[in-house]
Design a protein around this motif. Structure first.
Motif, PDB file in Angstrom:
ATOM      1  N   ASP A 296     -21.113 -17.869 101.909  1.00 27.34           N
ATOM      2  CA  ASP A 296     -22.304 -17.196 101.394  1.00 27.34           C
ATOM      3  C   ASP A 296     -22.647 -15.960 102.239  1.00 27.34           C
ATOM      4  O   ASP A 296     -23.801 -15.759 102.645  1.00 27.34           O
ATOM      5  CB  ASP A 296     -23.514 -18.155 101.369  1.00 27.34           C
ATOM      6  N   GLU A 297     -21.620 -15.206 102.559  1.00 29.87           N
ATOM      7  CA  GLU A 297     -21.745 -13.949 103.321  1.00 29.87           C
ATOM      8  C   GLU A 297     -22.237 -14.127 104.743  1.00 29.87           C
ATOM      9  O   GLU A 297     -22.681 -13.180 105.385  1.00 29.87           O
ATOM     10  CB  GLU A 297     -22.652 -12.960 102.570  1.00 29.87           C
ATOM     11  N   LYS A 298     -22.171 -15.354 105.258  1.00 27.98           N
ATOM     12  CA  LYS A 298     -22.520 -15.576 106.662  1.00 27.98           C
ATOM     13  C   LYS A 298     -21.257 -16.012 107.404  1.00 27.98           C
ATOM     14  O   LYS A 298     -20.608 -17.002 107.012  1.00 27.98           O
ATOM     15  CB  LYS A 298     -23.573 -16.688 106.786  1.00 27.98           C
ATOM     16  N   THR A 299     -20.939 -15.283 108.462  1.00 25.42           N
ATOM     17  CA  THR A 299     -19.748 -15.647 109.231  1.00 25.42           C
ATOM     18  C   THR A 299     -20.054 -16.875 110.074  1.00 25.42           C
ATOM     19  O   THR A 299     -21.098 -16.939 110.728  1.00 25.42           O
ATOM     20  CB  THR A 299     -19.308 -14.460 110.109  1.00 25.42           C
ATOM     21  N   GLN A 300     -19.154 -17.835 110.053  1.00 31.21           N
ATOM     22  CA  GLN A 300     -19.397 -19.067 110.796  1.00 31.21           C
ATOM     23  C   GLN A 300     -18.093 -19.739 111.188  1.00 31.21           C
ATOM     24  O   GLN A 300     -17.027 -19.328 110.759  1.00 31.21           O
ATOM     25  CB  GLN A 300     -20.248 -20.029 110.002  1.00 31.21           C
ATOM     26  N   ILE A 301     -18.253 -20.790 112.012  1.00 29.27           N
ATOM     27  CA  ILE A 301     -17.072 -21.538 112.441  1.00 29.27           C
ATOM     28  C   ILE A 301     -17.150 -22.933 111.836  1.00 29.27           C
ATOM     29  O   ILE A 301     -18.183 -23.595 111.932  1.00 29.27           O
ATOM     30  CB  ILE A 301     -16.998 -21.590 113.980  1.00 29.27           C
ATOM     31  N   ILE A 302     -16.078 -23.331 111.194  1.00 31.01           N
ATOM     32  CA  ILE A 302     -16.019 -24.707 110.682  1.00 31.01           C
ATOM     33  C   ILE A 302     -15.021 -25.470 111.546  1.00 31.01           C
ATOM     34  O   ILE A 302     -13.876 -25.039 111.734  1.00 31.01           O
ATOM     35  CB  ILE A 302     -15.599 -24.749 109.195  1.00 31.01           C
ATOM     36  N   PRO A 386     -23.980 -18.084 112.163  1.00 30.00           N
ATOM     37  CA  PRO A 386     -24.563 -17.739 110.852  1.00 30.00           C
ATOM     38  C   PRO A 386     -25.954 -17.107 110.937  1.00 30.00           C
ATOM     39  O   PRO A 386     -26.452 -16.583 109.941  1.00 30.00           O
ATOM     40  CB  PRO A 386     -24.629 -19.085 110.113  1.00 30.00           C
ATOM     41  N   GLU A 387     -26.550 -17.132 112.117  1.00 31.89           N
ATOM     42  CA  GLU A 387     -27.872 -16.504 112.284  1.00 31.89           C
ATOM     43  C   GLU A 387     -27.746 -14.996 112.449  1.00 31.89           C
ATOM     44  O   GLU A 387     -28.734 -14.263 112.392  1.00 31.89           O
ATOM     45  CB  GLU A 387     -28.584 -17.056 113.535  1.00 31.89           C
ATOM     46  N   ALA A 388     -26.524 -14.544 112.689  1.00 33.18           N
ATOM     47  CA  ALA A 388     -26.336 -13.112 112.968  1.00 33.18           C
ATOM     48  C   ALA A 388     -26.155 -12.324 111.684  1.00 33.18           C
ATOM     49  O   ALA A 388     -25.590 -12.810 110.709  1.00 33.18           O
ATOM     50  CB  ALA A 388     -25.118 -12.923 113.866  1.00 33.18           C
TER      51      ALA A 388
END
Ligand code: UTP
Length: 473
Positions: A296-302, A386-388
């Protein structure tokens, strides 16, 4: 029921409310000193939080599970690949200059997280004390501090080092640094700050475990505990006072991380990112690494354990892994971004980990479990991603920069890290034109040369070496 003699009534009520009164099973056996220690520990536990976190599925209640999220994962938006850098050297040089300027302006601080228990390695001291240098058995701590000093020397400015410890590592780490005169780092350039702990609970019942009659079984609250620890120990204030607005973050187990890498700093700034992450190309779909992606357009680590196999093995039209970017846990954070998240204690979630935790049972018997019996609660620093607004995903060469010491043997072990250092240093000498004896063992202190470029300024091609080669300050 009323509180046992000399136990605070209100605290007793709290224990009763949360069904944790078993913590007082041995109260009457304890010395006054032990009683007072137990009271202090109980006072520090947020039982409402523990109850909430233990509740089945607690970590996923608010949002969908990471595995569900992974179904929508796409490649990250802002990426610099290795080939981008090698194909546009002018841009990469410009980034390096930009990063160097940040260092020269004293705007960069370094954070090292060294609070973990290192249980897989099974070393009886803090992991940073592990001897890893190929020739001198230089410890992880020394290698990293010397790199930091070498960068600071290049920049003509101190780089302040913020080292996170925990109850498990603090005293021995501080003593180790003192014994070695901080490996040359000035006293006022080094800050130790201790992270918090979380109690472990019995996996079946949710009861908080006792390690001893008067001691609760606790463990460090994860590398994500860094945010609260920075805040509670006044580290953000120190950084602000010193004009540090950019933080290079790394972990104690990787001796080949390029501490305060100017090029990485420069790209971070050029991308106008709040967070950057160094990644490597995964070796196989199932490699045990967290993947960096966009959801959803948020970069994150899974995390690898949350990544369903059918998604891990997805490929693009060229047959290349869709989720190729494995996180190395090397980051740059903007200070104000971290501080803003740290100011709201609920922003970072806790994760549950099933672990073996020794405890004493109801008959005061010490139990050493053979399989996971307990749940530990930990925060992960990468949950800030994802907060960035913008996260830069920056690919590096694994062989050069990512050789962590995680396990006692096999992959990611002292042996692989040791071999990597030897390979890197030998490669630098060879690129200076030097012919090394076959199977030479080489160690180069960062204070002699922090990289190949610096080494080339010192070594002539006709220099001769016999193994083992050690080049020190
Ligand atoms: P790991 O997740 O690899 O954990 O930590 P670990 O404690 O070193 O090793 P195991 O899992 O028990 O075998 C990655 C980095 O995060 C730090 C570690 O010190 C290491 O630098 N860390 C981890 C903390 O500082 N605090 C923690 O609570 C957990």
């Amino acid at each position: 029921m009323s509180a046992p003699e000399s136990f605070p009534e209100d605290l007793y009520q709290t224990l009763a409310d949360f069904d944790q009164s078993h913590l007082l099973t041995w109260w009457n056996d304890l010395s006054e000193q032990a009683q007072s220690e137990l009271v202090t520990q109980i006072q520090h536990i947020n039982f409402a939080q523990i109850q909430r976190l233990y509740a089945p599925g607690a970590t996923n209640q608010k949002t969908e599970s990471p595995a569900q999220k992974a179904e929508r994962a796409t490649r990250p938006a802002t990426v610099v690949r290795l080939e981008d850098r090698s194909s546009s050297p002018a841009e990469s040089e410009e980034a390096t200059k930009q990063g160097q300027k940040l260092l020269e302006a004293g705007r960069v601080g370094a954070i090292l997280v060294a609070g973990g228990q290192g249980s897989r390695l099974g070393f009886s001291h803090p992991k940073g004390m592990y001897p890893i240098g190929p020739v001198k058995q230089t410890s992880l701590f020394q290698i990293l501090v010397e790199q930091l000093r070498a960068r600071a020397r290049q920049a003509g400015q101190p780089i302040f080092y913020f080292i996170m410890t925990s109850d498990a590592t603090h005293d021995e780490t501080v003593e180790y640094f003192q014994q070695h005169q901080n490996f040359g780092l000035a006293e006022d350039e080094l800050y130790f700050f201790k992270q918090g702990t979380m109690p472990a609970v019995d996996a079946e019942s949710g009861l908080v475990l006792l390690a001893e009659k008067h001691r609760i079984a606790v463990s460090p609250d994860g590398h994500g505990g860094m945010l609260a620890a920075l805040k509670n120990n006044g580290m953000f204030d120190v950084m602000r006072e010193k004009g540090i607005d950019t933080l290079y973050y790394h972990q104690v187990d990787n001796p080949t991380a390029i501490v305060c890498d100017p090029e990485f700093l420069g790209y971070h700034q050029k991308a106008n990112a709040e967070v950057s992450v160094k990644v490597v190309s995964k070796r196989s779909p199932d490699e045990k690494m967290g993947i960096v992606c966009d959801v959803d357009e948020k970069t994150q680590i899974i995390e690898y354990s949350d990544l369903p196999h059918h998604i891990a093995e997805q490929t693009d039209e060229e047959g290349k892994l869709l989720h190729w970017a494995g996180s190395t846990a090397i980051h740059i954070f903007n200070r104000d971004f971290l501080e803003q998240i740290a100011n709201d204690d609920d922003r970072l979630p806790f994760h549950q980990a099933n672990k073996k935790v020794p405890y004493i049972d109801g008959s005061s018997k010490q139990v050493e479990p053979e399989k996971p019996n307990a749940i530990k609660f930990e925060r992960f620093i990468f949950d800030v991603l994802p907060e960035a607004e913008t996260v830069l995903v920056y690919e590096i060469d694994r062989q050069r920069e990512f050789n962590p010491v995680k396990n006692a043997e096999g992959q990611d072990s002292p042996q692989t890290a040791h071999e990597a250092l030897n390979r890197i240093f030998s490669g630098w000498l060879t690129s200076c034109g030097v012919t090394l004896p076959a199977d030479a063992t080489v160690e180069i202190s960062p204070l002699y040369a922090v990289d190949e470029t610096e080494l080339k300024q010192k070594i002539s091609a006709d220099a001769e070496f016999t193994s083992p080669v050690y080049l020190g300050e």
